[in-house]
Write a protein that holds these residues in place. Structure first.
Motif, PDB file in Angstrom:
ATOM      1  N   GLU A 159       0.825  -1.218   0.000  1.00 50.80           N
ATOM      2  CA  GLU A 159       0.000   0.000   0.000  1.00 50.80           C
ATOM      3  C   GLU A 159       0.858   1.267   0.000  1.00 50.80           C
ATOM      4  O   GLU A 159       0.515   2.268  -0.611  1.00 50.80           O
ATOM      5  N   SER A 160       2.016   1.194   0.682  1.00 50.93           N
ATOM      6  CA  SER A 160       2.817   2.410   0.827  1.00 50.93           C
ATOM      7  C   SER A 160       3.589   2.737  -0.455  1.00 50.93           C
ATOM      8  O   SER A 160       4.009   3.872  -0.638  1.00 50.93           O
ATOM      9  N   ASP A 161       3.789   1.784  -1.326  1.00 49.66           N
ATOM     10  CA  ASP A 161       4.537   2.068  -2.555  1.00 49.66           C
ATOM     11  C   ASP A 161       3.885   1.355  -3.747  1.00 49.66           C
ATOM     12  O   ASP A 161       4.409   0.376  -4.283  1.00 49.66           O
ATOM     13  N   PRO A 162       2.703   1.887  -4.172  1.00 50.10           N
ATOM     14  CA  PRO A 162       1.953   1.176  -5.217  1.00 50.10           C
ATOM     15  C   PRO A 162       2.701   1.093  -6.549  1.00 50.10           C
ATOM     16  O   PRO A 162       2.500   0.151  -7.303  1.00 50.10           O
ATOM     17  N   VAL A 163       3.583   2.065  -6.812  1.00 46.71           N
ATOM     18  CA  VAL A 163       4.306   2.026  -8.098  1.00 46.71           C
ATOM     19  C   VAL A 163       5.300   0.857  -8.083  1.00 46.71           C
ATOM     20  O   VAL A 163       5.348   0.045  -9.002  1.00 46.71           O
ATOM     21  N   ARG A 164       6.058   0.779  -6.996  1.00 50.79           N
ATOM     22  CA  ARG A 164       7.052  -0.294  -6.896  1.00 50.79           C
ATOM     23  C   ARG A 164       6.386  -1.677  -6.924  1.00 50.79           C
ATOM     24  O   ARG A 164       6.916  -2.623  -7.492  1.00 50.79           O
ATOM     25  N   PHE A 165       5.205  -1.758  -6.306  1.00 51.98           N
ATOM     26  CA  PHE A 165       4.579  -3.081  -6.182  1.00 51.98           C
ATOM     27  C   PHE A 165       3.384  -3.272  -7.120  1.00 51.98           C
ATOM     28  O   PHE A 165       2.514  -4.106  -6.861  1.00 51.98           O
ATOM     29  N   GLU A 166       3.359  -2.502  -8.196  1.00 51.84           N
ATOM     30  CA  GLU A 166       2.316  -2.673  -9.214  1.00 51.84           C
ATOM     31  C   GLU A 166       2.303  -4.157  -9.642  1.00 51.84           C
ATOM     32  O   GLU A 166       3.358  -4.742  -9.898  1.00 51.84           O
ATOM     33  N   PRO A 167       1.124  -4.798  -9.703  1.00 47.53           N
ATOM     34  CA  PRO A 167       1.134  -6.220 -10.075  1.00 47.53           C
ATOM     35  C   PRO A 167       1.612  -6.453 -11.508  1.00 47.53           C
ATOM     36  O   PRO A 167       1.348  -5.637 -12.382  1.00 47.53           O
ATOM     37  N   HIS A 168       2.315  -7.550 -11.716  1.00 47.82           N
ATOM     38  CA  HIS A 168       2.745  -7.932 -13.068  1.00 47.82           C
ATOM     39  C   HIS A 168       1.548  -8.544 -13.786  1.00 47.82           C
ATOM     40  O   HIS A 168       0.875  -9.426 -13.237  1.00 47.82           O
ATOM     41  N   ILE A 169       1.308  -8.082 -15.009  1.00 48.53           N
ATOM     42  CA  ILE A 169       0.159  -8.612 -15.761  1.00 48.53           C
ATOM     43  C   ILE A 169       0.556  -9.943 -16.413  1.00 48.53           C
ATOM     44  O   ILE A 169       1.635 -10.054 -17.007  1.00 48.53           O
ATOM     45  N   TYR A 170      -0.298 -10.949 -16.245  1.00 43.55           N
ATOM     46  CA  TYR A 170      -0.055 -12.242 -16.924  1.00 43.55           C
ATOM     47  C   TYR A 170      -1.264 -12.564 -17.793  1.00 43.55           C
ATOM     48  O   TYR A 170      -2.401 -12.232 -17.430  1.00 43.55           O
ATOM     49  N   PRO A 171      -1.041 -13.192 -18.948  1.00 45.38           N
ATOM     50  CA  PRO A 171      -2.180 -13.536 -19.799  1.00 45.38           C
ATOM     51  C   PRO A 171      -3.066 -14.580 -19.109  1.00 45.38           C
ATOM     52  O   PRO A 171      -2.555 -15.542 -18.526  1.00 45.38           O
ATOM     53  N   SER A 172      -4.371 -14.378 -19.157  1.00 45.40           N
ATOM     54  CA  SER A 172      -5.294 -15.398 -18.623  1.00 45.40           C
ATOM     55  C   SER A 172      -4.978 -16.741 -19.277  1.00 45.40           C
ATOM     56  O   SER A 172      -4.612 -16.798 -20.455  1.00 45.40           O
ATOM     57  N   GLY A 173      -5.124 -17.803 -18.496  1.00 44.01           N
ATOM     58  CA  GLY A 173      -4.865 -19.133 -19.051  1.00 44.01           C
ATOM     59  C   GLY A 173      -3.414 -19.554 -18.957  1.00 44.01           C
ATOM     60  O   GLY A 173      -3.027 -20.608 -19.460  1.00 44.01           O
ATOM     61  N   THR A 174      -2.563 -18.729 -18.294  1.00 47.63           N
ATOM     62  CA  THR A 174      -1.163 -19.130 -18.079  1.00 47.63           C
ATOM     63  C   THR A 174      -0.928 -19.269 -16.572  1.00 47.63           C
ATOM     64  O   THR A 174      -1.784 -18.900 -15.767  1.00 47.63           O
ATOM     65  N   TRP A 175       0.273 -19.756 -16.225  1.00 51.78           N
ATOM     66  CA  TRP A 175       0.566 -20.005 -14.803  1.00 51.78           C
ATOM     67  C   TRP A 175       1.119 -18.782 -14.083  1.00 51.78           C
ATOM     68  O   TRP A 175       1.933 -18.900 -13.185  1.00 51.78           O
ATOM     69  N   GLY A 176       0.705 -17.588 -14.493  1.00 50.65           N
ATOM     70  CA  GLY A 176       1.124 -16.386 -13.766  1.00 50.65           C
ATOM     71  C   GLY A 176       2.260 -15.673 -14.486  1.00 50.65           C
ATOM     72  O   GLY A 176       2.729 -16.116 -15.534  1.00 50.65           O
ATOM     73  N   PRO A 177       2.717 -14.548 -13.909  1.00 47.83           N
ATOM     74  CA  PRO A 177       3.762 -13.758 -14.570  1.00 47.83           C
ATOM     75  C   PRO A 177       5.109 -14.475 -14.566  1.00 47.83           C
ATOM     76  O   PRO A 177       5.353 -15.327 -13.707  1.00 47.83           O
ATOM     77  N   LYS A 178       5.978 -14.058 -15.500  1.00 49.43           N
ATOM     78  CA  LYS A 178       7.290 -14.722 -15.592  1.00 49.43           C
ATOM     79  C   LYS A 178       8.114 -14.482 -14.320  1.00 49.43           C
ATOM     80  O   LYS A 178       8.966 -15.287 -13.961  1.00 49.43           O
TER      81      LYS A 178
END
Ligand SMILES: NC(=O)c1ccc[n+]([C@@H]2O[C@H](COP(=O)([O-])OP(=O)(O)OC[C@H]3O[C@@H](n4cnc5c(N)ncnc54)[C@H](OP(=O)(O)O)[C@@H]3O)[C@@H](O)[C@H]2O)c1
Length: 499
Positions: free
Chosen positions: A464-483
């Motif tokens: 919460e304190s650093d949303p830019v640093r901890f912005e979630p990595h986008i992964y394509p639906s249907g895959t096992w998450g971000p690289k």
């Protein structure tokens, strides 16, 4: 081995393994707050119906639905597809969760039902969004409904962070004793989750190798194929870390790693569980990216169907930074597990729905087989599949039936349904039964919550304190998450299993 009823085998009939449980003698009344909602329809009433069909429920009991929606008894009953004899015991009353006066009327209705059914024990089930837990508990107390013989059941999420969890606990403890409070984590009601305990503590051979001398690492995966569906309002305020890790994930981790309790009774089992949770090393906040990866699903293809990104789902903010995926690495600082990494991941819109625990053993120290270096021999792994096809598997090397000495990894599988030939009961059947019997063993204790929030609260605060640093990595639906989730484990020379 005979069971407590002296049976050698579980009876196989319509009601499956529940049929062998003796009828409960003590009458009870259950008041379900939020009975107009999803959980009541999909889980609670079907579970009551199965217990009723299995002739486990006592002769005298009633169910009172209580919510803000205006409806009569008949309309309430018509929502459920259950045994007519069960429905006869259902009635409905309107309450405003915030208004103490409506709880006075509720008390009159409850008193009347208690007289009619000859009931002393009351169960209050809070099947409502967590925002209304506190007013309901306070109003129950003001109306004098929190008697010595009453019990209260609350659903996760138990608070939003350490502070709100403590506030909720204070309100709960003012009105009810710990033995009256049933905090449900429905994962603990699953047969396969309980079977982890039997596997570990009713077999000698596995427990001897269940430690850092033999185990290389452990992976736990809780994957969902679906997206946020109709729960955007809830999920936007919660996120995956709170939704899955604070409860299900940490509870499974504790059962896999805890020390043997002296017996499977409420306190000894629960104390060992909490002791384990206390041994988890706190996350280093300054270096959090190397320990926890946040992800959010983007557009993608699932089962040949193009699906929208999380930010395109109805009810989700266009620039939402709520995580739908988390992968983490953690250590348990005790004698048994020192140095063994635990890799945990959970997410939505992954390739399939599966919950599994893989205990991966060390590789052999030296290969005697020509041209087969030990690094090419996959290690032994014990896999607990918790859903959807409940099973336990052991992976080991065998010789291929050909000239030469070529090893090949194969899996020896035990599937619940194949062996026992019965459909496993839903977790809510077991948990409702325990609530009715007053057995808190499979429910979370106050310190369970305290410890799990103490572990995750600093993570949430850092995000919460650093949303830019901890912005979630986008992964394509249907895959096992971000690289980045792959890198988390690959940096250590290991890789995620593909369940
Ligand atoms: N559904 C599941 O599978 C599931 C699984 C695990 C845990 N849970 C937990 O179980 C609880 C109930 O879940 P649910 O899915 O049944 O919830 P729900 O359908 O969203 O809500 C249940 C009832 O609560 C009342 N309600 C809804 N929003 C409200 C608000 N903002 N303020 C006051 N009352 C409100 C509504 O009844 P009235 O308008 O008639 O009062 C609604 O019918 C929640 O805490 C949830 O997190 C649910």
């Amino acid at each position: 081995m005979r069971c407590r009823l002296g049976l050698k085998e579980c009876p196989k009939n319509d009601a499956g393994i529940l049929r062998c449980f003796p009828k409960i003698e003590q009458p009870f009344g259950m008041v379900i707050f939020g009975a107009s909602g999803d959980l009541t329809k999909r889980k609670l009433v079907p579970a009551l119906n199965r217990l009723f069909e299995a002739e486990i429920l006592p002769e005298r009991f009633f169910v009172l639905g209580a919510a803000r929606t205006r409806m009569g008894d008949e309309e309430f009953r018509s929502r459920f597809n259950t045994q007519p004899d069960l429905l006869k015991r259902f009635s409905y009353t309107r309450v405003d969760y915030q208004n103490p006066d409506t709880f006075k009327s509720l008390k009159r209705v409850v008193d009347d039902l208690m007289k009619r059914f000859g009931v002393r024990n009351l169960i209050f089930y809070l099947s409502v969004p967590p925002d209304v837990y506190v007013p309901i508990i306070e109003n129950l107390s003001k109306a004098g409904l929190n008697t010595e013989t009453s019990r209260i059941v609350i659903e996760k999420p138990f608070g939003k962070d350490l502070k709100s969890a403590r506030e909720l606990e204070q309100v709960l403890q003012r009105s009810f004793g710990e033995h009256q409070i049933f905090r449900i984590d429905h994962y603990l009601g699953k047969e396969t989750v309980q079977n982890i305990l039997v596997f570990r503590f009713a077999n000698f051979i596995f427990e001897e190798i269940w430690n850092n001398k033999f185990v290389d690492h452990v992976q736990i995966t809780i994957a969902e194929g679906i997206g946020v569906e109709h729960r955007a309002g809830y999920f936007e305020n919660t996120g995956l870390l709170r939704d899955i890790f604070q409860n299900h994930m940490l509870q499974i981790l504790a059962l896999i790693t805890m020390e043997p309790p002296s017996s499977f009774n409420g306190e000894s089992f629960r104390s060992e569980r909490v002791k384990l949770l206390r041994s988890i090393r706190p996350f280093p906040v300054e270096d959090l990216e190397n320990w926890i990866v946040r992800g959010q699903y983007g557009r993608g293809t699932v089962n040949g169907r193009v699906v929208p990104a999380y930010r395109e789902e109805p009810g989700v903010s266009k620039n939402s930074s709520v995580e739908t995926f988390v992968a983490m690495k953690l250590f348990i600082d005790n004698w048994r597990w020192s140095g063994v990494p635990f890799y945990l991941r959970a997410g939505k819109r992954l390739p399939k729905k599966v919950t599994e625990v893989a205990v991966v053993f060390k590789r052999i120290p030296h290969s005697i087989f020509p041209n087969v270096p030990s690094k090419d021999l996959e290690p032994n792994t014990i896999i607990f599949t918790i859903q959807p096809n409940e099973a336990i598997s052991l992976e080991f090397q065998v010789k291929r039936p050909c000239p030469g000495m070529t090893p090949q990894l194969l899996s020896m599988d035990f599937r619940y349904e194949d062996y026992f030939g019965v459909k496993l009961p839903d977790a809510y059947e077991r948990l409702l039964l325990d609530v009715i019997l007053g057995d808190t063993t499979l429910f979370m204790r106050r310190d369970d919550l305290e410890v799990s929030w103490e572990l995750l609260d600093p993570v949430l605060k850092a995000w919460e304190s650093d949303p830019v640093r901890f912005e979630p990595h986008i992964y394509p639906s249907g895959t096992w998450g971000p690289k980045e989730a792959d890198l988390l484990i690959e940096r250590d020379g290991r890789r995620w299993r593909r369940p």
